[in-house]
Write an enzyme that holds these catalytic residues in place. Sequence first.
Site, PDB file in Angstrom:
ATOM      1  N   TYR A 135       0.814  -1.213   0.000  1.00  0.00           N
ATOM      2  CA  TYR A 135       0.000   0.000   0.000  1.00  0.00           C
ATOM      3  C   TYR A 135       0.852   1.269   0.000  1.00  0.00           C
ATOM      4  O   TYR A 135       0.348   2.356   0.264  1.00  0.00           O
ATOM      5  CB  TYR A 135      -0.905   0.035   1.238  1.00  0.00           C
ATOM      6  CG  TYR A 135      -2.147  -0.841   1.175  1.00  0.00           C
ATOM      7  CD1 TYR A 135      -2.084  -2.145   0.694  1.00  0.00           C
ATOM      8  CD2 TYR A 135      -3.370  -0.371   1.621  1.00  0.00           C
ATOM      9  CE1 TYR A 135      -3.210  -2.953   0.663  1.00  0.00           C
ATOM     10  CE2 TYR A 135      -4.504  -1.168   1.593  1.00  0.00           C
ATOM     11  CZ  TYR A 135      -4.415  -2.456   1.114  1.00  0.00           C
ATOM     12  OH  TYR A 135      -5.534  -3.257   1.090  1.00  0.00           O
ATOM     13  N   LYS A 185       5.131 -14.627   1.286  1.00  0.00           N
ATOM     14  CA  LYS A 185       5.028 -15.398   0.043  1.00  0.00           C
ATOM     15  C   LYS A 185       6.444 -15.452  -0.512  1.00  0.00           C
ATOM     16  O   LYS A 185       6.722 -15.032  -1.640  1.00  0.00           O
ATOM     17  CB  LYS A 185       4.040 -14.700  -0.911  1.00  0.00           C
ATOM     18  CG  LYS A 185       3.758 -15.445  -2.186  1.00  0.00           C
ATOM     19  CD  LYS A 185       3.065 -16.793  -2.016  1.00  0.00           C
ATOM     20  CE  LYS A 185       3.002 -17.524  -3.338  1.00  0.00           C
ATOM     21  NZ  LYS A 185       2.608 -18.944  -3.187  1.00  0.00           N
ATOM     22  N   ASP A 218      -0.877 -18.333   0.844  1.00  0.00           N
ATOM     23  CA  ASP A 218      -1.881 -19.252   0.283  1.00  0.00           C
ATOM     24  C   ASP A 218      -2.194 -20.377   1.270  1.00  0.00           C
ATOM     25  O   ASP A 218      -3.355 -20.734   1.501  1.00  0.00           O
ATOM     26  CB  ASP A 218      -1.445 -19.791  -1.101  1.00  0.00           C
ATOM     27  CG  ASP A 218       0.016 -20.217  -1.165  1.00  0.00           C
ATOM     28  OD1 ASP A 218       0.751 -20.040  -0.166  1.00  0.00           O
ATOM     29  OD2 ASP A 218       0.433 -20.747  -2.218  1.00  0.00           O
ATOM     30  N   ASP A 242      -4.981  -7.562   4.733  1.00  0.00           N
ATOM     31  CA  ASP A 242      -6.307  -7.101   4.298  1.00  0.00           C
ATOM     32  C   ASP A 242      -7.154  -8.288   3.843  1.00  0.00           C
ATOM     33  O   ASP A 242      -8.298  -8.463   4.270  1.00  0.00           O
ATOM     34  CB  ASP A 242      -6.160  -6.095   3.151  1.00  0.00           C
ATOM     35  CG  ASP A 242      -7.509  -5.675   2.598  1.00  0.00           C
ATOM     36  OD1 ASP A 242      -8.394  -5.345   3.408  1.00  0.00           O
ATOM     37  OD2 ASP A 242      -7.684  -5.711   1.375  1.00  0.00           O
ATOM     38  N   ASP A 246     -10.638 -10.338   5.823  1.00  0.00           N
ATOM     39  CA  ASP A 246     -12.009 -10.566   5.330  1.00  0.00           C
ATOM     40  C   ASP A 246     -12.331 -12.053   5.451  1.00  0.00           C
ATOM     41  O   ASP A 246     -13.476 -12.428   5.764  1.00  0.00           O
ATOM     42  CB  ASP A 246     -12.183 -10.104   3.871  1.00  0.00           C
ATOM     43  CG  ASP A 246     -12.895  -8.739   3.768  1.00  0.00           C
ATOM     44  OD1 ASP A 246     -12.603  -7.869   4.618  1.00  0.00           O
ATOM     45  OD2 ASP A 246     -13.728  -8.550   2.861  1.00  0.00           O
TER      46      ASP A 246
HETATM   47  C1  IPM Z   1      -9.877  -2.396   5.022  1.00  0.00           C
HETATM   48  C2  IPM Z   1     -10.273  -1.910   3.647  1.00  0.00           C
HETATM   49  C3  IPM Z   1      -9.258  -0.896   3.110  1.00  0.00           C
HETATM   50  C4  IPM Z   1      -7.902  -1.565   3.065  1.00  0.00           C
HETATM   51  C5  IPM Z   1      -9.608  -0.338   1.722  1.00  0.00           C
HETATM   52  C6  IPM Z   1     -10.978   0.268   1.718  1.00  0.00           C
HETATM   53  C7  IPM Z   1      -8.578   0.607   1.200  1.00  0.00           C
HETATM   54  O1  IPM Z   1     -10.443  -2.978   2.772  1.00  0.00           O
HETATM   55  O2  IPM Z   1      -9.735  -1.570   5.937  1.00  0.00           O
HETATM   56  O3  IPM Z   1      -9.729  -3.608   5.205  1.00  0.00           O
HETATM   57  O4  IPM Z   1      -7.594  -2.299   2.123  1.00  0.00           O
HETATM   58  O5  IPM Z   1      -7.137  -1.344   4.001  1.00  0.00           O
HETATM   59 MN    MN Z   2     -10.333  -4.895   3.721  1.00  0.00          MN
END
Ligand code: IPM
Ligand code: MN
Length: 347
Positions: A135, A185, A218, A242, A246
């Site tokens: 990032y 990785k 992975d 990130d 999720d």
């Molecule tokens: C998160 C989000 C952000 C990230 C995006 C919206 C830039 O997905 O906070 O997990 O990738 O950090």
């Molecule tokens: Mn995210």
Amino acid sequence: MKTYSIAIIAGDGIGPAVIAAAWEVLQGVAKGSGFILNGTMLPWSCAYYQENGAMMPADGIETLRGFDAILLGAVGWPAQVPDAVSLHGLLLPIRRAFDQYANIRPHRLLPGVQGPLKTERFDILCIRENTEGEYAGAGGRIHQGTPHEVAVETAVFTRRGVERILRFGFEQARARRGRLASVTKSNAQKYSMVFWDDITRHLAGEYPDVVVTSYHVDAMAARMVTAPESLDVVVASNLFGDILTDLGAAIQGGLGLAASANINPDRTAPSMFEPVHGSAPDIAHLGIANPIAAIWSSAMMLAHLGETAAADRIMMALAATTMRNIGTVPGKDRTEAVTAAVLSALS
Ligand code: IPM
Ligand code: MN
Ligand code: NAD
């Protein structure tokens, strides 16, 4: 009485609804807890962008610097403002400017939540590097729109950046169950990720009480599904963290239940607290956004401010709510119903 000043950036989509819920719960817990929370609403969002041509004022970062903490809902309304504009205009600059290098995301089932996995016994703390890596924003596009177009985006890993997030992970592991999983990785990315592995190995010598294992990302993705109970603290780079968080949200019952804290461990600037989820345009304005992720994030904020008893009270109220099967299934309960249940469990 002790007073904390909190900057509130509700943002876009479901952001305002979940932040209103979290703020109500925060006010509920502050009552009788011996401290005051003074909130300042900042309207920075995609709607603000459309009126002002920027996601926040030019002195936005300086404004935020004066607060004790920042509570954020979600940023992004891609139908009106490209994500790369909105996120790079608000969320990402805050994380970087305030050196909130540790993004902490707990993944565990609240009582009564039926996750999608066979096992219910996991308690993972994901720690995501939050200021550099993939990032870093180093790159560019040339010959745009032509067949010769080139796009370059370079991940940036610094010794200082990698060392400090790993150290943070080691300390957390030491305070928990003594296991650290470092995610890279390095079989494919032979510079940055081998560098990360080297630093992990080097630091491991300083933490003989922590059992360290390195995983490829992975394999970690699969492990979080097949053997999540084998994991304690997981440390990963910005992008890998990130994605894995999720996944972590999914195994804990959904994005509506996943909290996060962007921490500046040195406390040289305010930290920021926000759910893992985004603005959820698909359900915005339906009144069914689950506020639990935002409420849990606000408990993390109180813990960071040193109000641990109040933070514990929020977590107990969340547990009492989910135990009654409220807020446990996406779309089943209205935002207000979940909030009301948490508020009544507080008293
Ligand atoms: C998160 C989000 C952000 C990230 C995006 C919206 C830039 O997905 O906070 O997990 O990738 O950090
Ligand atoms: Mn995210
Ligand atoms: P999202 O997290 O907003 O939504 C993914 C899915 O999860 C959707 O189906 C949504 O309805 C559901 N969901 C999310 N939160 C929920 C909640 N509290 N209750 C019930 N269901 C919930 O991810 P996306 O769709 O990829 O992104 C939408 C927008 O949000 C984009 O602009 C994106 O860039 C942005 N975003 C912002 C942040 C942030 O501000 N921290 C994080 C992620 C995405």
